[in-house]
Design a protein around this motif. Structure first.
Motif, PDB file in Angstrom:
ATOM      1  N   ALA A  36       0.832  -1.208   0.000  1.00  0.00           N
ATOM      2  CA  ALA A  36       0.000   0.000   0.000  1.00  0.00           C
ATOM      3  C   ALA A  36       0.861   1.251   0.000  1.00  0.00           C
ATOM      4  CB  ALA A  36      -0.932   0.013   1.213  1.00  0.00           C
TER       5      ALA A  36
ATOM      6  N   ILE B 225      -2.318   5.204   8.457  1.00  0.00           N
ATOM      7  CA  ILE B 225      -1.663   3.893   8.552  1.00  0.00           C
ATOM      8  C   ILE B 225      -2.521   2.941   9.377  1.00  0.00           C
ATOM      9  CG2 ILE B 225       0.379   2.639   9.326  1.00  0.00           C
ATOM     10  CD1 ILE B 225       1.992   5.212   8.891  1.00  0.00           C
TER      11      ILE B 225
ATOM     12  N   LEU C  75      -5.230   1.588   7.165  1.00  0.00           N
ATOM     13  CA  LEU C  75      -4.764   0.558   6.235  1.00  0.00           C
ATOM     14  C   LEU C  75      -4.507  -0.760   6.964  1.00  0.00           C
ATOM     15  CD1 LEU C  75      -2.308   2.543   3.931  1.00  0.00           C
ATOM     16  CD2 LEU C  75      -4.609   1.731   3.368  1.00  0.00           C
ATOM     17  N   GLU C  76      -3.925  -0.677   8.151  1.00  0.00           N
ATOM     18  CA  GLU C  76      -3.631  -1.900   8.896  1.00  0.00           C
ATOM     19  C   GLU C  76      -4.887  -2.655   9.316  1.00  0.00           C
ATOM     20  OE1 GLU C  76       0.706  -1.421  10.950  1.00  0.00           O
ATOM     21  OE2 GLU C  76      -1.008  -0.690  12.106  1.00  0.00           O
TER      22      GLU C  76
ATOM     23  N   ILE D 151      -4.480  -5.749   3.058  1.00  0.00           N
ATOM     24  CA  ILE D 151      -3.227  -4.994   3.080  1.00  0.00           C
ATOM     25  C   ILE D 151      -2.112  -5.839   3.692  1.00  0.00           C
ATOM     26  CG2 ILE D 151      -2.042  -2.969   4.028  1.00  0.00           C
ATOM     27  CD1 ILE D 151      -4.045  -2.151   1.995  1.00  0.00           C
TER      28      ILE D 151
ATOM     29  N   ASN E   1       0.679  -5.476   5.865  1.00  0.00           N
ATOM     30  CA  ASN E   1       1.083  -4.442   6.819  1.00  0.00           C
ATOM     31  C   ASN E   1       2.589  -4.215   6.866  1.00  0.00           C
ATOM     32  OD1 ASN E   1      -1.597  -4.149   7.478  1.00  0.00           O
ATOM     33  ND2 ASN E   1      -1.471  -5.318   9.381  1.00  0.00           N
TER      34      ASN E   1
ATOM     35  N   ILE F 278       4.011  -0.944   3.586  1.00  0.00           N
ATOM     36  CA  ILE F 278       3.289   0.325   3.475  1.00  0.00           C
ATOM     37  C   ILE F 278       4.293   1.441   3.199  1.00  0.00           C
ATOM     38  CG2 ILE F 278       1.863   2.031   4.678  1.00  0.00           C
ATOM     39  CD1 ILE F 278       0.610  -0.267   6.251  1.00  0.00           C
TER      40      ILE F 278
ATOM     41  N   ARG G 131       6.468   1.742  10.699  1.00  0.00           N
ATOM     42  CA  ARG G 131       5.486   1.051   9.854  1.00  0.00           C
ATOM     43  C   ARG G 131       5.600   1.524   8.409  1.00  0.00           C
ATOM     44  NH1 ARG G 131      -0.119   2.096  12.740  1.00  0.00           N
ATOM     45  NH2 ARG G 131       0.798   4.187  12.826  1.00  0.00           N
TER      46      ARG G 131
END
Length: 262
Positions: A30, A91, A94-95, A100, A102, A105, A126
């Motif tokens: 991502a 973030i 997205l997580e 995704i 993880n 990213i 991250r």
């Protein structure tokens, strides 16, 4: 697939974004796309950038920072550090998605959004790779060039009113607070970059404008850790308004994320 989403910032205000997802179940790498000062998720090249990345197998999230675009909050209350907090929440969002990966990213940021991406990467591991575009490094130069006649208002009123014509031809007026300027002036990107260990690519146009310079970008590059590289697009302006320049920038960014997140 494109989906409009909402999530909250650290002050429980609504942020609005667009997630673009490739076909399939994932998990996908991502990329978060951060707009610049007085920008928004739909402005300039952002929709075409995220579409290209999505077509190449990345989930993308472009969103409006607090007080910008469709997001809640007051523009004049925002600043660089608030936008770093917004990135953290992006973030987190997205997580929370099961499609995704993880561990893959990345982030790309334009202008002030590039400064935000560097600060965020220095604080949050991250983020695995970053691309600062047309970094807004020389804040005082930018303010003097764009708002020089208005700067006395910062001291006398605590704010100034800045009007600009966007690329779509519409004029909008922004209230720039003294606090916004003070927060930005306390930040030294040339030092913060030394705390970034993730792979980084700087993309810069030779006709960028008063917010940066070839010398400033070179200093950032020298201060950055490996792996690093820089792509200079001859005659490109700050927003890559020439179609060829935009396509070149998108190509460079896509190739970088393919190398470091795929």
């Amino acid at each position: 697939m494109e989906e409009k989403i909402e999530f909250n910032n650290n002050n429980n205000q609504k942020l609005v974004g667009i997630i673009e997802k490739p076909l399939g179940d994932g998990p996908f790498p991502a990329v978060i796309d951060c707009h610049g000062f007085t920008g928004n998720k739909e402005g300039n090249f952002h929709p075409r950038l995220t579409k290209s990345l999505s077509n190449n197998g990345f989930v993308t999230l472009r969103f409006d920072f607090t007080g910008n675009g469709e997001s809640e909050g007051i523009f004049s209350d925002g600043n660089v550090l608030q936008e770093v907090e917004d990135v953290k929440k992006a973030i987190d969002l997205l997580e929370s998605k099961d499609y995704i990966d993880n561990n893959k990213i990345g982030i790309i940021g334009h202008g002030m959004g590039g400064v935000v991406s560097i600060i965020a990467a220095s604080k949050d591991d991250r983020i695995k790779a970053l691309v600062p575009l047309s970094l807004g490094l020389l804040f005082d130069n930018y303010m003097q060039a764009k708002m020089g006649d208005l700067l006395p208002d910062l001291n006398s009123k605590g704010y100034l009113m800045y009007s600009k014509i966007h690329n779509d031809g519409n004029m909008k007026t922004y209230k720039i607070s003294k606090k916004f300027c003070e927060v930005r002036n306390e930040i030294d990107p040339f030092e913060i970059i030394k705390n970034v260990s993730q792979p980084i690519m700087f993309i810069f146009g030779t006709h960028d404008g008063p917010g940066s310079s070839p010398e400033a970008i070179e200093q950032m590059f020298n201060n950055a850790s490996d792996p690093k590289n820089i792509e200079i697009i001859e005659e490109a302006d700050h927003c890559y308004t020439n179609k060829e320049h935009e396509e070149t920038m998108i190509k460079f960014a896509g190739e970088f994320f393919m190398r470091h997140l795929k």
